[in-house]
Design a protein around this motif. Structure first.
Motif, PDB file in Angstrom:
ATOM      1  N   VAL A  95       0.864  -1.180   0.000  1.00 53.96           N
ATOM      2  CA  VAL A  95       0.000   0.000   0.000  1.00 53.96           C
ATOM      3  C   VAL A  95       0.901   1.230   0.000  1.00 53.96           C
ATOM      4  O   VAL A  95       1.718   1.402   0.910  1.00 53.96           O
ATOM      5  N   LYS A  96       0.754   2.065  -1.028  1.00 55.11           N
ATOM      6  CA  LYS A  96       1.577   3.267  -1.152  1.00 55.11           C
ATOM      7  C   LYS A  96       0.688   4.508  -1.056  1.00 55.11           C
ATOM      8  O   LYS A  96      -0.265   4.657  -1.823  1.00 55.11           O
ATOM      9  N   TYR A  97       1.009   5.369  -0.112  1.00 54.70           N
ATOM     10  CA  TYR A  97       0.344   6.665   0.013  1.00 54.70           C
ATOM     11  C   TYR A  97       1.430   7.658   0.376  1.00 54.70           C
ATOM     12  O   TYR A  97       2.388   7.806  -0.412  1.00 54.70           O
ATOM     13  N   SER A  98       1.386   8.341   1.519  1.00 52.13           N
ATOM     14  CA  SER A  98       2.500   9.204   1.906  1.00 52.13           C
ATOM     15  C   SER A  98       3.704   8.386   2.366  1.00 52.13           C
ATOM     16  O   SER A  98       4.806   8.903   2.498  1.00 52.13           O
ATOM     17  N   LYS A  99       3.464   7.114   2.620  1.00 52.67           N
ATOM     18  CA  LYS A  99       4.550   6.176   2.876  1.00 52.67           C
ATOM     19  C   LYS A  99       4.217   4.862   2.190  1.00 52.67           C
ATOM     20  O   LYS A  99       3.120   4.696   1.637  1.00 52.67           O
ATOM     21  N   THR A 100       5.166   3.926   2.195  1.00 53.14           N
ATOM     22  CA  THR A 100       4.963   2.629   1.555  1.00 53.14           C
ATOM     23  C   THR A 100       4.952   1.534   2.601  1.00 53.14           C
ATOM     24  O   THR A 100       5.862   1.438   3.421  1.00 53.14           O
ATOM     25  N   GLU A 101       3.910   0.720   2.577  1.00 56.17           N
ATOM     26  CA  GLU A 101       3.807  -0.434   3.466  1.00 56.17           C
ATOM     27  C   GLU A 101       3.865  -1.703   2.628  1.00 56.17           C
ATOM     28  O   GLU A 101       3.157  -1.834   1.633  1.00 56.17           O
ATOM     29  N   VAL A 155       3.563  -5.825   3.373  1.00 55.49           N
ATOM     30  CA  VAL A 155       3.240  -6.803   4.418  1.00 55.49           C
ATOM     31  C   VAL A 155       2.959  -8.161   3.795  1.00 55.49           C
ATOM     32  O   VAL A 155       2.621  -8.271   2.613  1.00 55.49           O
ATOM     33  N   ASN A 156       3.104  -9.201   4.605  1.00 53.50           N
ATOM     34  CA  ASN A 156       2.732 -10.559   4.193  1.00 53.50           C
ATOM     35  C   ASN A 156       1.358 -10.955   4.709  1.00 53.50           C
ATOM     36  O   ASN A 156       0.797 -11.961   4.284  1.00 53.50           O
ATOM     37  N   ASP A 157       0.829 -10.143   5.631  1.00 54.07           N
ATOM     38  CA  ASP A 157      -0.498 -10.382   6.217  1.00 54.07           C
ATOM     39  C   ASP A 157      -1.238  -9.045   6.200  1.00 54.07           C
ATOM     40  O   ASP A 157      -0.789  -8.077   6.812  1.00 54.07           O
ATOM     41  N   ILE A 158      -2.366  -8.981   5.509  1.00 51.01           N
ATOM     42  CA  ILE A 158      -3.059  -7.695   5.347  1.00 51.01           C
ATOM     43  C   ILE A 158      -3.538  -7.121   6.677  1.00 51.01           C
ATOM     44  O   ILE A 158      -3.778  -5.916   6.789  1.00 51.01           O
ATOM     45  N   ARG A 159      -3.622  -7.951   7.712  1.00 48.68           N
ATOM     46  CA  ARG A 159      -4.003  -7.450   9.024  1.00 48.68           C
ATOM     47  C   ARG A 159      -2.921  -6.549   9.625  1.00 48.68           C
ATOM     48  O   ARG A 159      -3.182  -5.816  10.574  1.00 48.68           O
ATOM     49  N   GLN A 160      -1.705  -6.608   9.054  1.00 49.87           N
ATOM     50  CA  GLN A 160      -0.602  -5.784   9.540  1.00 49.87           C
ATOM     51  C   GLN A 160      -0.566  -4.394   8.896  1.00 49.87           C
ATOM     52  O   GLN A 160       0.232  -3.552   9.298  1.00 49.87           O
ATOM     53  N   ILE A 161      -1.414  -4.137   7.919  1.00 50.44           N
ATOM     54  CA  ILE A 161      -1.427  -2.830   7.244  1.00 50.44           C
ATOM     55  C   ILE A 161      -1.836  -1.750   8.237  1.00 50.44           C
ATOM     56  O   ILE A 161      -2.822  -1.889   8.962  1.00 50.44           O
ATOM     57  N   GLN A 162      -1.083  -0.672   8.275  1.00 45.40           N
ATOM     58  CA  GLN A 162      -1.365   0.422   9.211  1.00 45.40           C
ATOM     59  C   GLN A 162      -2.438   1.366   8.698  1.00 45.40           C
ATOM     60  O   GLN A 162      -3.169   1.964   9.494  1.00 45.40           O
ATOM     61  N   HIS A 163      -2.524   1.537   7.379  1.00 42.53           N
ATOM     62  CA  HIS A 163      -3.541   2.449   6.826  1.00 42.53           C
ATOM     63  C   HIS A 163      -4.918   1.843   7.103  1.00 42.53           C
ATOM     64  O   HIS A 163      -5.263   0.783   6.553  1.00 42.53           O
ATOM     65  N   VAL A 204      -1.887   1.999  -4.968  1.00 41.46           N
ATOM     66  CA  VAL A 204      -1.163   3.272  -5.020  1.00 41.46           C
ATOM     67  C   VAL A 204      -2.184   4.397  -5.162  1.00 41.46           C
ATOM     68  O   VAL A 204      -3.111   4.303  -5.972  1.00 41.46           O
ATOM     69  N   SER A 205      -2.027   5.456  -4.373  1.00 43.03           N
ATOM     70  CA  SER A 205      -2.944   6.601  -4.476  1.00 43.03           C
ATOM     71  C   SER A 205      -2.151   7.884  -4.650  1.00 43.03           C
ATOM     72  O   SER A 205      -1.054   8.040  -4.109  1.00 43.03           O
ATOM     73  N   THR A 206      -2.734   8.796  -5.404  1.00 44.36           N
ATOM     74  CA  THR A 206      -2.155  10.129  -5.575  1.00 44.36           C
ATOM     75  C   THR A 206      -3.295  11.114  -5.784  1.00 44.36           C
ATOM     76  O   THR A 206      -4.371  10.736  -6.255  1.00 44.36           O
ATOM     77  N   ALA A 207      -3.070  12.364  -5.398  1.00 47.60           N
ATOM     78  CA  ALA A 207      -4.153  13.350  -5.447  1.00 47.60           C
ATOM     79  C   ALA A 207      -3.643  14.680  -5.976  1.00 47.60           C
ATOM     80  O   ALA A 207      -2.445  14.994  -5.897  1.00 47.60           O
TER      81      ALA A 207
END
Length: 330
Positions: A54-60, A62-70, A88-91
């Motif tokens: 997952v890429k936004y203001s930082k890049t995460e 993970v091997n387990d989606i439960r670990q995603i911080q966003h 990936v998101s951009t605005a």
């Protein structure tokens, strides 16, 4: 690969009446429009299918989606039971500026996930699911106008009913009136961002416990109806005056909605030809919107020359899929 494009919204009147603390007691309503500034969300399979990125203001990664911080991305991937993808998101504009970046991201990602799975999802259903995610699952102290304001395109009147349903009515106005409205709306960035959650928590408390704040919001819903009628009747001066009256009421709803800097810029704009204006979003910073007749705009721009103007126009589309690549994985 799927790419969605979700427009940001500008709200003119009635903001705050989309909170459950209000519309459970009195019908809420907002007049808003989508604009030609966007949130883009891209989703495609990762090269290493055991990883989710997952890429936004930082890049995460993970091997387990439960670990995603966003929180939004994590919850939606869990809901859709999907991993092994990169998001990936951009605005076009920064977050925390009052144009609904967070809800536009939610709406755009929901749309992208459905499209990635080969499923169609109507705009109002996307908005409803975005509300359920942000308000119910994630417990954000927000209302419903941003989700519907970004998912459904165009100039519209949105009603928030006590039974939790939402009705969206496209506003049909004379094309010449619409063009003049477009020409006379100006956006200026204050250089300050805000924490919408902090302001809205206080506003929720105030609406529930202070009758004067509740009455302010009742009056703001009445102004939203008056503004709708002014536009359908082609009375743009009235639109500007109502915009100002709405702001004078809104800034009283919570202590952090306005501040000395915002008030100074607002006063300068009103002295320089604007008929009305408001701070967009929850308050505390972001963009100032003004309605100013074209012949007075040069004077207003000179008076606010230390602010960054954002050129924009109203547009008719809501969230949409703008690219679909070939599916090359199972």
């Amino acid at each position: 690969m799927i790419i969605t494009r979700t427009p940001f919204r500008v709200s003119f009147a009635g903001g705050g009446s989309d909170l459950a603390s209000f519309y459970k007691r009195h019908e809420g309503c907002v007049l808003s429009t989508t604009i030609n500034k966007y949130m883009y969300v891209v989703i495609h399979p990762t090269f290493n299918r055991s990883e989710t990125v997952v890429k936004y203001s930082k890049t995460e990664t993970v091997n387990d989606i439960r670990q995603i911080q966003h929180p939004i991305a994590r919850q939606l991937l869990l809901d859709h039971k999907l991993d092994g993808v990169e998001i990936v998101s951009t605005a076009d504009i920064p977050a925390g500026t009052g144009l609904s970046t967070s809800s536009a991201y939610t709406v755009g990602l929901i749309h992208a996930l459905y499209a990635f799975r080969g499923k169609f999802c109507a705009q109002e259903r996307i908005a409803k699911e975005a509300c359920e995610l942000e308000i119910e699952k994630l417990g954000e102290p927000i209302g419903k106008q941003d989700q519907y304001g970004t998912a459904v395109g165009g100039l519209k009147f949105i009603r928030f009913l006590p039974d939790d349903t939402v009705e969206v009515e496209s506003l049909i106005i004379d094309p010449a009136v619409r063009k003049q409205l477009d020409d006379n709306l100006l956006l200026f960035y204050t250089g300050m961002t805000h924490s919408a959650g902090t302001i809205l928590r206080e506003q929720n408390t105030n609406i529930s416990g202070a009758e004067d704040k509740f009455r302010n919001l009742v009056k703001m819903t009445e102004l939203a109806y008056e503004m709708r009628d002014a536009l359908t009747n082609g009375n743009l001066d009235a639109f500007g005056y109502i915009l100002n009256e709405n702001w004078l009421l809104k800034r009283q709803l919570a202590s952090q909605i306005s501040n000395d800097t915002i008030e100074r810029y607002y006063h300068i704009a009103m002295e320089s030809g604007a008929l009305g204006g408001k701070l967009l979003g929850a308050g505390g910073g972001g963009f100032l919107l003004f309605y100013c007749p074209k012949e007075k705009q040069s004077r207003l721009r000179c008076a606010l020359s230390d602010l960054v103007e954002l050129a924009f126009s109203m547009e008719n589309s809501g969230t949409k899929v703008i690219y679909v690549g070939e599916k090359d994985w199972d």
